[in-house]
Design an enzyme around this catalytic site. Sequence first.
Site, PDB file in Angstrom:
ATOM      1  CG  ASP A 124      24.138 -45.466  47.665  1.00 18.46           C
ATOM      2  OD1 ASP A 124      24.127 -44.423  47.801  1.00 18.46           O
ATOM      3  OD2 ASP A 124      24.223 -47.118  48.144  1.00 18.46           O
ATOM      4  CE  LYS A 174      27.240 -44.686  50.023  1.00 19.59           C
ATOM      5  NZ  LYS A 174      26.860 -43.899  49.136  1.00 19.59           N
TER       6      LYS A 174
HETATM    7  P1  NAD Z   1      18.619 -47.454  44.017  1.00 16.86           P
HETATM    8  O1  NAD Z   1      18.071 -48.317  45.251  1.00 16.86           O
HETATM    9  O2  NAD Z   1      16.795 -45.936  44.117  1.00 16.86           O
HETATM   10  O3  NAD Z   1      18.408 -48.413  42.261  1.00 16.86           O
HETATM   11  C1  NAD Z   1      18.748 -48.997  41.978  1.00 16.86           C
HETATM   12  C2  NAD Z   1      18.596 -49.661  40.064  1.00 16.86           C
HETATM   13  O4  NAD Z   1      19.448 -50.296  40.240  1.00 16.86           O
HETATM   14  C3  NAD Z   1      17.153 -50.658  41.204  1.00 16.86           C
HETATM   15  O5  NAD Z   1      16.434 -50.084  39.889  1.00 16.86           O
HETATM   16  C4  NAD Z   1      17.862 -52.191  39.840  1.00 16.86           C
HETATM   17  O6  NAD Z   1      16.779 -52.915  39.876  1.00 16.86           O
HETATM   18  C5  NAD Z   1      18.454 -51.733  39.304  1.00 16.86           C
HETATM   19  N1  NAD Z   1      19.350 -52.615  39.457  1.00 16.86           N
HETATM   20  C6  NAD Z   1      20.465 -53.822  40.991  1.00 16.86           C
HETATM   21  N2  NAD Z   1      20.848 -54.277  39.883  1.00 16.86           N
HETATM   22  C7  NAD Z   1      21.342 -54.449  39.296  1.00 16.86           C
HETATM   23  C8  NAD Z   1      21.700 -55.356  37.578  1.00 16.86           C
HETATM   24  N3  NAD Z   1      22.760 -55.902  37.716  1.00 16.86           N
HETATM   25  N4  NAD Z   1      21.802 -54.466  36.391  1.00 16.86           N
HETATM   26  C9  NAD Z   1      20.690 -53.533  35.827  1.00 16.86           C
HETATM   27  N5  NAD Z   1      20.249 -52.959  37.418  1.00 16.86           N
HETATM   28  C10 NAD Z   1      19.966 -53.191  38.621  1.00 16.86           C
HETATM   29  O7  NAD Z   1      19.452 -46.778  44.150  1.00 16.86           O
HETATM   30  P2  NAD Z   1      20.029 -45.179  43.441  1.00 16.86           P
HETATM   31  O8  NAD Z   1      19.172 -44.051  45.115  1.00 16.86           O
HETATM   32  O9  NAD Z   1      19.681 -44.667  42.456  1.00 16.86           O
HETATM   33  O10 NAD Z   1      21.581 -45.812  43.352  1.00 16.86           O
HETATM   34  C11 NAD Z   1      22.057 -45.701  42.423  1.00 16.86           C
HETATM   35  C12 NAD Z   1      23.336 -45.747  41.309  1.00 16.86           C
HETATM   36  O11 NAD Z   1      23.628 -44.241  42.075  1.00 16.86           O
HETATM   37  C13 NAD Z   1      24.465 -46.448  43.010  1.00 16.86           C
HETATM   38  O12 NAD Z   1      25.400 -46.722  42.640  1.00 16.86           O
HETATM   39  C14 NAD Z   1      24.729 -45.393  43.870  1.00 16.86           C
HETATM   40  O13 NAD Z   1      25.217 -45.078  45.003  1.00 16.86           O
HETATM   41  C15 NAD Z   1      24.795 -43.889  43.308  1.00 16.86           C
HETATM   42  N6  NAD Z   1      24.075 -42.696  43.516  1.00 16.86           N
HETATM   43  C16 NAD Z   1      23.328 -42.735  44.357  1.00 16.86           C
HETATM   44  C17 NAD Z   1      22.938 -41.445  44.753  1.00 16.86           C
HETATM   45  C18 NAD Z   1      20.838 -41.275  45.787  1.00 16.86           C
HETATM   46  O14 NAD Z   1      21.123 -39.703  46.090  1.00 16.86           O
HETATM   47  N7  NAD Z   1      20.436 -41.902  45.834  1.00 16.86           N
HETATM   48  C19 NAD Z   1      23.986 -40.330  44.799  1.00 16.86           C
HETATM   49  C20 NAD Z   1      25.065 -40.817  44.379  1.00 16.86           C
HETATM   50  C21 NAD Z   1      25.086 -42.129  43.915  1.00 16.86           C
END
Ligand code: NAD
Length: 409
Positions: A143, A103
């Site tokens: 991410d 990561k």
């Molecule tokens: P992103 O940046 O697209 O979205 C994150 C979202 O979380 C946003 O809407 C943001 O406003 C919100 N957020 C941030 N802090 C917050 C809080 N305190 N309370 C409520 N909402 C909050 O990111 P993403 O890619 O959607 O990733 C989200 C999660 O999924 C992370 O834990 C990431 O590690 C995990 N993830 C993502 C992927 C991927 O393909 N993008 C794959 C596996 C896991």
Amino acid sequence: MKNPFENALSQLTRATEVKQFNKETIERLHQPDREIKIYIPVKMDDSSLKIFEGYRVQYNNDRGPYKGGIRFHQDTDINEVKALAFWMSLKCAVANIPMGGSKGGITVNPKQLSKTELEKLSRGWIKLMVPNIGPKVDVPAPDVNTTPEIMSWMVDEYSKITGDKTNAVITGKPLEIGGSEGRGVATGLGGFYAFDIMRKKMNLPDSCRIAIQGFGNVGGNAARILEEHGHKVVALSDSKGAIYKEDGINIEEITNYKKENKQITGFPGSKSISNEELLTLECDVLMPAALENQIKEDNAKNINAKLVVELANGPTTPEADDILFSRNIKVVPDILANAGGVTVSTFEWEQNLKNEHWSEEEVFEKLKGIMDKETEIIYEKSLKLKTDMRRAAFIIALERIEESMQKND
Ligand code: NAD
């Protein structure tokens, strides 16, 4: 509160209390293979120089090249990246794809940068990481707060420096430069497939009431897919606030509203609620899709959902896991529920290396095959061992990693 890496190691120990593994396997998984810290100089728009701290943690590559996203966030630090890299190693094993775990990240609030500054920062991360990444070595991806556009700058920088033209060093790229069909929606869609298997096993209604924390790539796509399948997203949140709507939030309308207003609060017909109220809302399913450490010892007793599907990484602490298990609330763990992203990233990598382009239909069919199969395997294992699905998923992953470790020795 413990940092995410302490939680991750505690999850590891808890799994080994249910099934014993070779002492050396577990010892080796207590720390990563490599931790890299870089300092990225960026000439800002006002001509001042700013140095940003960046990371790459390469945790384990016994099953294949290291693989893992890059996070841009003001709270990102080495312990968070280490935990995420550890979970990636297990996640790739759970999905049974030929990848290890890593990561990366940068401690930055990207919303405070101009587009030019963001591009310089993204290229800067690559410049300093080039000796440590590569299509057969370590393959980054998006991410939190990193997008296909950021991936396109990164892959371009890598190609300029190394001359590599496969674009296989980075996944989550735009389609035009070798991205895979379906990568953007893969994490949300994979989560949906896992949820749907569990919904049937648990006899949950055809139209579930669902609360989703986070409305980014993962939460946003999951919300849309759930709505398309007849479910009601009754609560949603982003970093600025949360909303509730008894009869369900229209996802197309809220998406347009967020584009215009840069927030979801104030959406017509909805009620503003707190983050805590969203988490403890009475509903069928809770899907955390934001950040770590959201369901903890102090609020786990108030969770009012029958099923938790962890789309985010590390949203539930080990103490909260015990409380949820004792209350018979099932948790589909992150290393299974959000494995769709890395699975389609691996498809992308494979297509780049073979110079192929698979149709969306083919990608979704392969993804569904993996998610359905592994969800069934982990659910059955949890029943057999009379444990929760997180421990069961860890055990499946550890069995697969241990087998590869022994072959590689
Ligand atoms: P992103 O940046 O697209 O979205 C994150 C979202 O979380 C946003 O809407 C943001 O406003 C919100 N957020 C941030 N802090 C917050 C809080 N305190 N309370 C409520 N909402 C909050 O990111 P993403 O890619 O959607 O990733 C989200 C999660 O999924 C992370 O834990 C990431 O590690 C995990 N993830 C993502 C992927 C991927 O393909 N993008 C794959 C596996 C896991």
